[in-house]
Every structure is written in structure tokens, then in C-alpha cells.
Scaffold this motif. Sequence first.
Motif, PDB file in Angstrom:
ATOM      1  N   LEU B 111       2.085   1.862 -13.976  1.00  0.00           N
ATOM      2  CA  LEU B 111       2.469   0.730 -13.147  1.00  0.00           C
ATOM      3  C   LEU B 111       1.208   0.184 -12.487  1.00  0.00           C
ATOM      4  N   TYR B 112       1.353  -1.025 -11.937  1.00  0.00           N
ATOM      5  CA  TYR B 112       0.353  -1.585 -11.044  1.00  0.00           C
ATOM      6  C   TYR B 112       0.078  -0.546  -9.946  1.00  0.00           C
ATOM      7  N   GLY B 113      -1.199  -0.300  -9.649  1.00  0.00           N
ATOM      8  CA  GLY B 113      -1.572   0.724  -8.670  1.00  0.00           C
ATOM      9  C   GLY B 113      -0.917   0.509  -7.312  1.00  0.00           C
ATOM     10  N   GLY B 114      -0.766  -0.759  -6.927  1.00  0.00           N
ATOM     11  CA  GLY B 114      -0.128  -1.073  -5.651  1.00  0.00           C
ATOM     12  C   GLY B 114       1.321  -0.607  -5.617  1.00  0.00           C
ATOM     13  N   SER B 115       1.997  -0.704  -6.771  1.00  0.00           N
ATOM     14  CA  SER B 115       3.389  -0.234  -6.833  1.00  0.00           C
ATOM     15  C   SER B 115       3.446   1.287  -6.743  1.00  0.00           C
ATOM     16  N   ILE B 116       2.486   1.947  -7.394  1.00  0.00           N
ATOM     17  CA  ILE B 116       2.451   3.411  -7.323  1.00  0.00           C
ATOM     18  C   ILE B 116       2.301   3.839  -5.864  1.00  0.00           C
ATOM     19  N   ASN B 117       1.430   3.168  -5.134  1.00  0.00           N
ATOM     20  CA  ASN B 117       1.248   3.480  -3.710  1.00  0.00           C
ATOM     21  C   ASN B 117       2.504   3.199  -2.902  1.00  0.00           C
TER      22      ASN B 117
END
Lengths: 194, 426
Positions: B111-117
Motif C-alpha cells: 500500500l501507499y506508505g501513508g496508508s500503512i502508517n
Amino acid sequence: MNHDNYDDNYIRSILNGVKSIAMVGASPVNVRPSYFAFKYLAQRGYDMIPVNPGHVGKSLLGKPFVASLSEIGRSVDMIDIFRNSSHIMPVVDEALELPTPPKVIWLQLGARDDAAAAKAEAAGIKVVMNRCPKIEYGRLSSEISWMGVNSRTLSSKRAPVPTQGMRLSLNRTSVGGGATSASDRAAKNKNELT
Amino acid sequence: MTDRLPGFSTLAVHAGAQPDPTTGARVTPIYQTTSFVFNDADHAASLFGLQAFGNIYTRIGNPTTAVLEERVAALEGGTAALAVASGHAAQVVVLQQLMMPGDEFIAARKLYGGSINQFTHAFKSFGWNVAWADPDDIASFERAVTPRTKAIFIESIANPAGSITDIEAIAEVARKAGVPLIVDNTLATPYLIRPIDHGADIVVHSLTKFLGGHGNSLGGIIVDGGTFDWSKGNKYPMLTEPRPEYHGIKIQETFGNFAFAIACRVLGLRDLGPAISPFNAFMILTGIETLPLRMQKHCENAKAVAEFLAGHSAVAAVNYAGLASDKYNKLARKYAPKGAGAVFTFSLRGGYDAGVNLVSNLKLFSHLANVGDTRSLVIHPASTTHSQLDDAAKVKSGAAPDVVRLSIGIEDKDDLIADLEQALSA
């Protein structure tokens, strides 16, 4: 008639054609879907009659409740049934017994009875099932677009400024018609499972 | 009056819009207003009670934004949509309708890293627990299902490497589990992939990327597929229980096949508040009119750049599903036959340092943390978008330390290749 999805012209001709609507199962409780639909259709100029034996003596937005279709005492163009699928047939039977049967029988969102529909259609009555006339009116007029709903219609014409109580034009160009193919498919699957 | 379904490009220009009733303005006006006057007290009460269609306050809905919503719903083949302030806001609003504290959802690891966070850290404080699964291993989704699972979340074309997800296989897992499949379709856009056609129930986007397309406005959107039966199993009380804030209305019963979009608007956006500015909605709407033209050019350029990099001696590997040799090419041909998108990664033989050098030597590519712009963009995910992940998670999500991510714009492809060539040899 294919009751899994309806051509927009079919729905449009019904909503453009009928003037009086008896709503079976209309509720005076202002958070019930039947109340929403009753009020909306009355505001769009339809002659609305609430039918509900549990509320005789009261009125809905100034219209007195009647106990049954036969007690309306005059002919109506459309009967809109707000009852579960299992309670449709007796209402259709009653409608067919009327001195002047309605031109249209409409079953609300979630309600479907193919046998009752076939019986009504055999008597020359148009049937719509599992749809809401408020939503369909809002969709075909694109008024429902205020809610981000996909009206599945297009128009490059300037619409008149809407005023209260005004009938809106439903004659926009339909694109695909009715609900989306994905939602139709889901509804069909659900119907087959139940 | 015919029931003829117009093509995608026609919908991209026309869906949702019509000349303004009052002025005749042909382009959708920017209704830059917080509030809308009521006709009378009854009209106001009807609107607040969800009995009438209309405008109250721009946090809940706005006529400019409504055109954007209907247009994206039409392009995705959904029943309705709700635009919000950003892609991240879309994810919060969607999951707020589905999750109660202690519930779980399954998310693809790529996933987009921001979504993982967001899923790992921010949602933890709401008591929403994420279980990770590998989009290349469908059985890992099946194994992650528990009685508390409320949704499955994937990206159609996944960040950062542009890998293609087998949407139909994961939709089948969701169907068996009785939960909706949510697809983030940001990198594909409905021009390349329409997830609802492949079994998704909800689509979310960062409108900021290819849909808006010009890198000028933030926005997000939620599209209701109209396909999920919320009443089954009483798992989704926000949709099926009487809502006290609306005097006992049941959202699904009242709104049928667009109930989810309405719940997101009247329970999510209204109370959480991440509204999109009407001006941003206007900018994104204008962008969408040229979406088909831009996506064709983005994909054509991306393929040419990927082919160039694949043949360059300094490059160790290129991950672009549009290349015949790519591991995801078969899925790309199935799900995205018009093109595999314009975001992909490659790694350099020189490792981390060569990646940093490349980024600083590029003259046309912009070094920034966005994708889906008309301009070509470059970033080093390990030190930026995916920097909060540990090294093992970086590798698993496709953002290993030697990886460089490109978002290919709509410039002349020869100029992009020349810029990469000079930067690789500098």
C-alpha cells in the motif's frame, strides 16, 4: 416485464402519467421511509392518499387516513405499497377488486412478489418492484444529484429554477437506465438466494 | 431518451454537470459558500431530517462538489459517491461506518506508505485493528479472516511498485467472509480499472493524483458500489440500526443501494468534518474532463521510460507491469488492458547511493512526495514515503533501500528519457 431492471422510459412514463397515488402502509411517524416518500411526492404535486387501518381518524400532512383501498371512494392512478414482500398479494387482490383498478402498482424498495406482479400484469396493470418513487423521481429529474447520487442521466439543457410544489422535468437523457449493472446484479443475486 | 450508455470520455466531460439553472453558466460554477438559505421552516426541517434532497451547509454537501461526486460515481460504475478533503480522509470516513472498537480489517501489505502508517498507528487509537495480508498470496487473506473482520482493503495498482492486484480473487475471499471489499483505485483511475466491475463494493481515491491530475488540489472520494447487503448478519449497525442523531432513521432501509454513501455523508463527513473545498472540487472536476487523454499519454510515456530503463546498464531491475517480462504482466493484461499506469519503481546497480545521486542529477523530473501529476516526478521511497517502516517492512512493501519510484508525466517521452540518461551517466 423484466423486474430485475427497468428501462428509464418505463419509470418515466409512470411518474409522468399518474396524478393520484394511494400509499398502502403510509406512516405518520416522520422518520419512516413511507413518510419521506409521501411528503416528497405530495410536494411534487401528486394527489396523495394515505392508507393504513391503524391510523384511521388521523391525517398525514392534512390528508385523512383511510382503512383500505375500497374506502378511498374514488379511482386512483397508482397504488404504492409499503409492506414486506409477504404482505403484497392481499393488497394486489384488493386492488383488482376495485370498481376501477389502478393503472400502476408499485412495490417499495426491498419488496418483491413475482406471483402478485404476474397477476396484476395479467389484468393490464403496470408493475414496479423494489424501487422507491421518491428516489426514481429524484433520479430522473437529477434532483438527487445534490446527494452525490449517480442519476444515470445527462442533460446539456438549462433546467428551470425549481420552485416549491413544482413538477420537475423527468425527460433527461438516460444513460444505461435505472440502477448500475453492478447493483442490479447484486440485487438479483440477493433475490435468488431468498 | 434512449437507454444508451455513453462512453467513458463522454461521462468524463458531462456526468453530473448541467448548465446552471439561474445563470445558464455552462461550466459548473464554484459555489464558494458555507451555507444555503432555506425556503421556510418546513424545508429546513425536511433537509435536516434527510427527507428532502438539497443543500444545507458545505461541510455536508455543496453543489460544485456534488457534480464531482456524481461524475466519479458514473465513471466508476457506482451508485453514489462522497468527496472529502483527501484520500486519507476518505479512508477514515469509510472505516468509521464499518468498524467498532475491537473490530479488525484486513489490508494488503503493498500500500501507499501513508496508508500503512494510518492503519498501523492512527487507527490503533480508535481500537481498529489491521491484519496484513500479501496480495501475491490470496490464501493469506483467507487465513486473516476472523469473526471480528469487517472489511478487506487493497490497492488496484499498488504503491510503490505499480504491481497489479488480483481484485476478483480477493473479492471472492471478501464475499465468503461476508465483508465488503474496499479498493483504493488511485493509481489506476477508472479509466484503466473499474474495481466494482471486478467485485469491489467500495472504491476510494486520492483525487489529488491522476483524477485531478495537475498537482494543484487535494481531495478524496468514496464510491458506493451499491453491491453489498448491509443487513446480512447484523454486522454493520451504522447502516442498519436506528440512528439516534436522526431520530431513529435506519440508513439502509431508507436509502437502498446508495445507503453506504449516505452513511458516509450524514454520519461520517457531517460529524468528523473533513470537507473538501468547493474550489478544489472545481479544479479536480476540470482535471477529470481530460482524464482519458492524460491517462493514455501517461501510460504511453511510462512504458517507453520503463523500456529504456530496462535496457540501461546502470539499472538492476525495473518493476513495471506493462513490460512483457514483468511478474504482474499477466494480471495487467487482464485488469488494465489499456495500460499499466504511470507509477513504477526501479533499482540501481549502485544501490542506495546511486539512487540518491540519480534523484539529485535529474533536471526535468521533480523530486517530491506526490504521484499522478502532469509533471514527471521522482522519489526515493525508503527515505521519504516509506521511511517510517522498518527495513523488513520496507522490502515487503516494495520500497527497499535501493529502489527509486517514478511517476511519469505527460511531457514528450524523448525528453524524459534524455533526462534519465544524463542523470544515470552523471
